[in-house]
Write an enzyme that holds these catalytic residues in place. Structure first.
Site, short mmCIF file in Angstrom:
data_model
loop_
_atom_site.label_atom_id
_atom_site.label_comp_id
_atom_site.label_asym_id
_atom_site.label_seq_id
_atom_site.Cartn_x
_atom_site.Cartn_y
_atom_site.Cartn_z
N GLY A 47 -11.32 23.10 -40.06
CA GLY A 47 -12.06 22.29 -39.08
C GLY A 47 -11.83 22.68 -37.70
O GLY A 47 -12.30 22.11 -36.59
N ARG A 105 -24.62 4.00 -25.28
CA ARG A 105 -24.61 2.61 -25.54
C ARG A 105 -23.04 2.08 -25.46
O ARG A 105 -22.98 0.67 -25.23
CB ARG A 105 -25.22 2.25 -26.76
N HIS A 139 -28.67 6.36 -21.13
CA HIS A 139 -29.03 5.04 -21.94
C HIS A 139 -28.96 4.19 -20.50
O HIS A 139 -29.81 3.11 -20.47
CB HIS A 139 -27.96 4.52 -22.80
N ASP A 178 -36.86 -4.06 -24.94
CA ASP A 178 -35.72 -5.01 -24.39
C ASP A 178 -36.02 -4.95 -22.82
O ASP A 178 -36.47 -4.11 -22.30
CB ASP A 178 -34.29 -4.74 -25.09
N LYS A 201 -35.48 -8.95 -27.28
CA LYS A 201 -34.61 -8.47 -28.42
C LYS A 201 -33.37 -8.86 -28.35
O LYS A 201 -32.54 -9.06 -27.24
CB LYS A 201 -34.86 -6.86 -28.42
N ASP A 228 -39.63 3.42 -25.43
CA ASP A 228 -38.14 3.14 -25.59
C ASP A 228 -37.25 4.54 -25.33
O ASP A 228 -37.74 5.53 -25.59
CB ASP A 228 -37.73 2.73 -27.20
N THR A 233 -32.15 3.78 -35.82
CA THR A 233 -32.60 3.54 -37.15
C THR A 233 -34.00 2.92 -37.23
O THR A 233 -34.43 2.92 -38.27
CB THR A 233 -31.78 2.03 -37.69
N THR A 236 -35.71 -1.38 -33.93
CA THR A 236 -36.08 -1.94 -32.89
C THR A 236 -37.46 -1.80 -32.77
O THR A 236 -38.51 -2.66 -32.42
CB THR A 236 -35.23 -1.21 -31.62
#
Ligand code: R5P
Length: 322
Positions: A47, A105, A139, A178, A201, A228, A233, A236
Site C-alpha cells: 500500500g 465541504r 466549495h 442552496d 435546501k 451547482d 449523490t 440535491t
C-alpha cells in the site's frame, strides 16, 4: 547550453500527472504544445506509494496535475509524495494543479468536536513543499485563506454561461440549489442576462440526504438551468428538479463544475427528464456513464493550460475570467 530563465528565475515548464486524471493532464499539455513529463506513480503491495520523475527537473518550473477525485485519500498521498519528490529533485518551483479540491465541504466547525479538514489538507500540501496552488471553484472561496502560499482559483461560470447561451433557450432562469451556491449561480445569470431563483435546501444530518424545501423566484413556464458546484449523490439536483416540476418549470437543464457522481448518482439522474446535464472535466467521468440523459462535457483543460502559462510567464490569471 542552459535554457533561458523565466521572469522568476526558473527554467522551462515541466508538467507531470499523478494517477487521478492523466487524460486531463494530456489535454493541458496538448494545449500548451508540450509533452507531458515522464514519471512513475504506483503503489507497492503493502500500500506504500512510490513516485519517480524520469526527466531532469532541476530548476524547472514544475506543475503537478492531480485533482483530488475518488479514491481521494490515495490521490492526496500521491500528490504529497510527488511534491516531495519534485523538491528533492531540485525543482525551481512546484505548483500543485488541483482542478478539484476535495474536503472543501469540511471548511468550518459547524458541529461540536469536528475537524476542519480542508485546512488540514492545505497544511499538508504546504508542508510537502508546494510553492503555489492552481485550482478551480473551491466549495467556498474562503478556503483560499487556508493556504499561506499563493493560490489561483479559476472559475468555470464563464464557460457554463457561454455554453447555455449557445442553446438560445427562450426563457432561461438560473437556479441555485442552496443559498451557498447563489454567488456562482448569480454569476452565470448575470452573464446570460437571466433571472435567478434559489432553492431553500436543508441537510438535517451527515447522511448525505438533501431536502429541497421551497423555491424563491419565478420558474413557471421557464427553462430552468440548475447551477451547482458539484454533484455527488445527485440528491440535491434530484430534489431541486422535483421542486421545479411542482412549480411548473417548462424544462430543466443542469450545469455543474465538478462531476463527482458517487453512489447512486447515475441511477438517480439517468432516470430523470433532465433535458441536458452539462459538466466540466475537472474529475474523470466514464464516457458511457449515462445511458438516457443527454450529457455535454465542457473541457477546462485549455483554460488550465492558459493559466499555467501565465503563471510561468508572470501574466495575469484574473484576466482569464473577466
Ligand atoms: C453543497 O453545498 C454543494 O453545493 C452541492 O449541492 C452538493 O455537494 C451536492 O451533493 P449531492 O449531489 O450529494 O446532493
Amino acid at each position: 547550453m542552459n535554457e533561458p530563465l523565466n521572469f522568476a528565475g526558473f527554467r522551462e515548464m515541466a508538467v507531470f500527472s499523478g494517477n487521478a486524471h492523466r487524460a486531463f493532464a494530456e489535454a493541458v499539455c496538448k494545449h500548451l504544445e508540450m509533452p507531458l513529463g515522464r514519471n512513475e506513480v504506483f503503489e507497492f503491495s503493502n500500500g506504500n506509494i512510490f513516485v519517480r520523475f524520469l526527466d531532469n527537473i532541476r530548476e524547472r518550473d514544475v506543475f503537478l496535475i492531480q485533482p483530488i477525485a475518488p479514491p481521494v485519500n490515495t490521490r492526496l498521498m500521491e500528490l504529497f509524495i510527488m511534491i516531495d519528490a519534485a523538491k528533492r529533485a531540485s525543482a525551481g518551483r512546484v505548483t500543485a494543479v488541483i482542478p478539484y479540491f476535495a474536503y472543501g465541504r469540511s471548511d468550518k466547525k459547524d458541529q461540536p468536536r469536528v475537524p476542519i479538514t480542508a485546512r488540514l489538507v492545505a497544511n499538508f500540501i504546504e508542508v510537502a513543499g508546494a510553492d503555489r496552488v492552481l485550482t478551480m471553484d473551491l466549495h467556498a472561496g474562503q478556503i483560499q485563506g487556508f493556504f499561506n502560499i499563493p493560490l489561483d482559483e479559476l472559475h468555470a461560470q464563464p464557460h457554463i454561461a457561454e455554453y447555455f447561451r449557445s442553446l438560445n433557450l427562450p426563457r432561461p432562469v438560473i437556479v441555485a440549489t442552496d443559498v451557498g451556491g447563489a454567488k456562482g449561480a448569480r454569476d452565470v445569470a448575470e452573464r446570460l442576462g437571466a433571472e435567478l431563483a434559489i432553492v431553500d435546501k436543508r441537510r438535517t444530518s451527515n447522511d448525505e440526504q438533501a431536502e429541497a424545501m421551497t423555491i424563491i423566484g419565478e420558474v413557471e413556464d421557464r427553462d430552468a438551468i440548475i447551477v451547482d458546484d458539484e454533484i455527488l449523490t445527485g440528491g440535491t439536483v434530484a430534489s431541486a428538479l422535483e421542486l421545479l416540476r411542482m412549480n411548473r418549470a417548462r424544462s430543466v437543464y443542469v450545469g455543474t463544475i465538478h462531476p463527482l457522481f458517487a453512489g447512486a448518482a447515475f441511477d438517480r439522474l439517468d432516470t430523470t427528464d433532465i433535458s441536458e446535464l452539462v459538466f466540466t472535466d475537472t474529475v474523470p467521468v466514464a464516457a458511457d456513464a449515462f445511458q438516457h440523459v443527454q450529457t455535454h462535457v465542457l473541457s477546462v483543460a485549455p483554460y488550465f493550460g492558459d493559466a499555467m502559462h501565465r503563471i510561468h510567464t508572470g501574466g495575469s490569471v484574473g484576466e482569464l475570467f473577466r
